[in-house]
Design a protein around this motif. Sequence first.
Motif, PDB file in Angstrom:
ATOM      1  N   GLU A 390       0.835  -1.205   0.000  1.00  0.00           N
ATOM      2  CA  GLU A 390       0.000   0.000   0.000  1.00  0.00           C
ATOM      3  C   GLU A 390       0.870   1.256   0.000  1.00  0.00           C
ATOM      4  N   ARG A 391       1.998   1.211   0.680  1.00  0.00           N
ATOM      5  CA  ARG A 391       2.938   2.339   0.633  1.00  0.00           C
ATOM      6  C   ARG A 391       3.411   2.570  -0.808  1.00  0.00           C
ATOM      7  N   ARG A 392       3.676   1.494  -1.528  1.00  0.00           N
ATOM      8  CA  ARG A 392       4.120   1.648  -2.918  1.00  0.00           C
ATOM      9  C   ARG A 392       3.046   2.310  -3.766  1.00  0.00           C
ATOM     10  N   ARG A 393       1.802   1.881  -3.578  1.00  0.00           N
ATOM     11  CA  ARG A 393       0.721   2.474  -4.368  1.00  0.00           C
ATOM     12  C   ARG A 393       0.468   3.931  -3.978  1.00  0.00           C
ATOM     13  N   GLU A 394       0.473   4.202  -2.695  1.00  0.00           N
ATOM     14  CA  GLU A 394       0.134   5.550  -2.225  1.00  0.00           C
ATOM     15  C   GLU A 394       1.236   6.557  -2.490  1.00  0.00           C
ATOM     16  N   LEU A 395       2.486   6.145  -2.383  1.00  0.00           N
ATOM     17  CA  LEU A 395       3.614   7.075  -2.497  1.00  0.00           C
ATOM     18  C   LEU A 395       4.241   7.028  -3.877  1.00  0.00           C
ATOM     19  N   ILE A 396       3.512   6.539  -4.860  1.00  0.00           N
ATOM     20  CA  ILE A 396       4.017   6.405  -6.225  1.00  0.00           C
ATOM     21  C   ILE A 396       4.536   7.750  -6.745  1.00  0.00           C
ATOM     22  N   GLY A 397       5.718   7.713  -7.354  1.00  0.00           N
ATOM     23  CA  GLY A 397       6.257   8.891  -8.003  1.00  0.00           C
ATOM     24  C   GLY A 397       6.767   9.974  -7.082  1.00  0.00           C
ATOM     25  N   THR A 398       6.998   9.665  -5.791  1.00  0.00           N
ATOM     26  CA  THR A 398       7.489  10.670  -4.845  1.00  0.00           C
ATOM     27  C   THR A 398       8.970  10.498  -4.502  1.00  0.00           C
ATOM     28  N   GLY A 399       9.540   9.346  -4.818  1.00  0.00           N
ATOM     29  CA  GLY A 399      10.916   9.053  -4.429  1.00  0.00           C
ATOM     30  C   GLY A 399      11.046   8.450  -3.045  1.00  0.00           C
ATOM     31  N   LEU A 400       9.965   8.448  -2.262  1.00  0.00           N
ATOM     32  CA  LEU A 400      10.037   7.910  -0.901  1.00  0.00           C
ATOM     33  C   LEU A 400      10.236   6.398  -0.890  1.00  0.00           C
ATOM     34  N   ARG A 401       9.958   5.745  -1.997  1.00  0.00           N
ATOM     35  CA  ARG A 401      10.175   4.298  -2.076  1.00  0.00           C
ATOM     36  C   ARG A 401      11.636   3.945  -1.823  1.00  0.00           C
ATOM     37  N   TRP A 402      12.581   4.795  -2.243  1.00  0.00           N
ATOM     38  CA  TRP A 402      14.000   4.507  -2.050  1.00  0.00           C
ATOM     39  C   TRP A 402      14.328   4.339  -0.570  1.00  0.00           C
ATOM     40  N   PHE A 403      13.727   5.169   0.279  1.00  0.00           N
ATOM     41  CA  PHE A 403      14.004   5.086   1.712  1.00  0.00           C
ATOM     42  C   PHE A 403      13.419   3.808   2.303  1.00  0.00           C
ATOM     43  N   ASP A 404      12.287   3.364   1.757  1.00  0.00           N
ATOM     44  CA  ASP A 404      11.754   2.069   2.189  1.00  0.00           C
ATOM     45  C   ASP A 404      12.650   0.930   1.724  1.00  0.00           C
ATOM     46  N   GLN A 405      13.120   0.992   0.495  1.00  0.00           N
ATOM     47  CA  GLN A 405      14.018  -0.058  -0.004  1.00  0.00           C
ATOM     48  C   GLN A 405      15.262  -0.175   0.879  1.00  0.00           C
ATOM     49  N   ARG A 406      15.810   0.951   1.285  1.00  0.00           N
ATOM     50  CA  ARG A 406      17.018   0.937   2.115  1.00  0.00           C
ATOM     51  C   ARG A 406      16.784   0.169   3.410  1.00  0.00           C
ATOM     52  N   LEU A 408      14.315  -1.827   4.285  1.00  0.00           N
ATOM     53  CA  LEU A 408      13.872  -3.214   4.101  1.00  0.00           C
ATOM     54  C   LEU A 408      14.998  -4.113   3.622  1.00  0.00           C
ATOM     55  N   SER A 409      16.049  -3.519   3.049  1.00  0.00           N
ATOM     56  CA  SER A 409      17.180  -4.328   2.578  1.00  0.00           C
ATOM     57  C   SER A 409      17.926  -4.996   3.731  1.00  0.00           C
ATOM     58  N   LEU A 410      17.694  -4.543   4.956  1.00  0.00           N
ATOM     59  CA  LEU A 410      18.339  -5.143   6.128  1.00  0.00           C
ATOM     60  C   LEU A 410      17.594  -6.365   6.643  1.00  0.00           C
ATOM     61  N   GLU A 411      16.394  -6.627   6.113  1.00  0.00           N
ATOM     62  CA  GLU A 411      15.566  -7.722   6.616  1.00  0.00           C
ATOM     63  C   GLU A 411      15.552  -8.851   5.588  1.00  0.00           C
ATOM     64  N   SER A 412      15.979 -10.016   5.995  1.00  0.00           N
ATOM     65  CA  SER A 412      16.123 -11.121   5.047  1.00  0.00           C
ATOM     66  C   SER A 412      14.792 -11.507   4.405  1.00  0.00           C
ATOM     67  N   ASN A 413      13.702 -11.359   5.135  1.00  0.00           N
ATOM     68  CA  ASN A 413      12.402 -11.764   4.586  1.00  0.00           C
ATOM     69  C   ASN A 413      11.724 -10.664   3.779  1.00  0.00           C
ATOM     70  N   MET A 414      12.317  -9.462   3.752  1.00  0.00           N
ATOM     71  CA  MET A 414      11.724  -8.344   3.012  1.00  0.00           C
ATOM     72  C   MET A 414      12.646  -7.818   1.922  1.00  0.00           C
ATOM     73  N   ALA A 415      13.930  -8.128   2.004  1.00  0.00           N
ATOM     74  CA  ALA A 415      14.897  -7.588   1.047  1.00  0.00           C
ATOM     75  C   ALA A 415      14.684  -8.205  -0.335  1.00  0.00           C
ATOM     76  N   GLU A 416      14.964  -7.405  -1.355  1.00  0.00           N
ATOM     77  CA  GLU A 416      14.824  -7.868  -2.730  1.00  0.00           C
ATOM     78  C   GLU A 416      16.082  -7.529  -3.516  1.00  0.00           C
ATOM     79  N   THR A 417      16.385  -8.343  -4.500  1.00  0.00           N
ATOM     80  CA  THR A 417      17.481  -8.052  -5.428  1.00  0.00           C
ATOM     81  C   THR A 417      16.900  -7.349  -6.646  1.00  0.00           C
ATOM     82  N   GLU A 418      17.487  -6.222  -7.012  1.00  0.00           N
ATOM     83  CA  GLU A 418      16.991  -5.441  -8.142  1.00  0.00           C
ATOM     84  C   GLU A 418      17.971  -5.544  -9.309  1.00  0.00           C
ATOM     85  N   THR A 419      17.437  -5.576 -10.518  1.00  0.00           N
ATOM     86  CA  THR A 419      18.288  -5.564 -11.709  1.00  0.00           C
ATOM     87  C   THR A 419      17.749  -4.546 -12.704  1.00  0.00           C
ATOM     88  N   ARG A 420      18.678  -3.931 -13.434  1.00  0.00           N
ATOM     89  CA  ARG A 420      18.317  -2.992 -14.491  1.00  0.00           C
ATOM     90  C   ARG A 420      19.280  -3.175 -15.654  1.00  0.00           C
TER      91      ARG A 420
END
Length: 455
Positions: A390-406, A408-420
């Motif tokens: 819901e945070r992703r949907r609500e905060l779309i296009g604000t840049g705040l997702r980066w702070f959540d990614q940071r 959540l990257s410390l939690e093994s059950n929430m961290a994700e690997t990103e590729t581009r």
Amino acid sequence: MKMKDIYISLLAFTAMGAASCRKYVEVKQPNQREFIYVADFQRLLNNVSVFEVTSSLPLLSADDVEIGPNPNMERLLTNELKNIYTWAAEYYTSDQSDAGWDQLYKQVYTCNQVTANVMASDGTDALKRSAYAEAQMQRAATYLTLVNLYARPYNPATAATDPGLPLLLSPDLFVPLNRASVKQVYDQILLDINQALPLLPQVPSNNLHPGKAAGYALLARTYLYMGQFAEAADNAAKALAVQNTLLDLNEYVSGGKSYPRRLDNPEVIMNKKVSKPGTVTLPLSAELLNKFTPEDLRYALFTKDGSTFQPAFTGRGSFRDRMFANDGILAGLSVPETMLTAAEGLARTGKTADAMTLVNNLRKKRLATGKYVALTASGADEALRIVIDERRRELIGTGLRWFDQRRLSLESNMAETETRVFGGVTNTLQPGDRYVYPIPPKNIELNPELTQNQR
């Protein structure tokens, strides 16, 4: 009063009176009157060009956007924007400045001018204390952004030794620029907010200035980033007790009502804006878009088909910065974000039903009339996943997702690997890897006591 910007090796400052350029040149400014009255310092805090802005680069580094293997779009990114988008080891060359770093430390310097001098100015004690408290709040908000860009995510086990930032608390230009620890920076943020809160107005004159709701909401965001979830939920609830208005998007999607600008938006608790980096809108990632259902009005209002942008692209792009000319994108504190902070804190402390009530209260205002169905969670873990989505949907296009990614990257059950994929090369962002922006080499070359991040 005319104010000139001067640059020292670390910061871009708003100069008042006589100031010295460290390692560059001394600059004296003639015909500048001294700041004597409390109103002079309040005018500094009223400076929209200084305090309304915050960093825009997380719009590029977060997983909300994805160019994909699209050479035409890739060519539109400058070299430094490409570096940010691909999470490169360095973003800037030694002759380039980081506008985000300079901009944010300019805010810190202006706040320090107020806290150092306003109590000795002419004016009532109440007005002086009010200006002092506002400066503390603005400084805390700025340092919270800085430490979540240029330092490692808060980890209780290592925060006391992880390098943070130069922690500047006075307008003295000749202080050491050694990096305080992450913990020391957070301790100062909490101190500033807690000292300011009793003196903040219940209702500020406008949302550019912090009131009680902003104080509690900033505490909630700070505790969330620290992983102190009970405190995050508690302070979010206090903020929402002061300000809790939600817009019903059904009233705007049909065009019957005009969506309010940031200054008039009752959901905005403390106004900060980001402007799109560069001149091009990037496509939103398929991962993000797949989290929306057809009845979600945020999809209809805040995203548009790629054909509506210049240059056009396949897919959809964020429309938040296009809703009003020059209005920018809200990245400050808001009622919806604070509701979701409270919901996450509740989910993480086992209060599943209460967390889901907050999520559903938000969704009632976001889904098409007649299409709303309450979400349910079988337990705290499922509730947490729902809140993060819901945070992703609500905060779309604000840049705040980066702070959540940071964080959540410390939690093994929430961290994700990103590729581009960019330029035919696959770039990978592993959990715990390069979630820290590098300090610009130019600043380190001029100030050897600064050290680069270990990313």
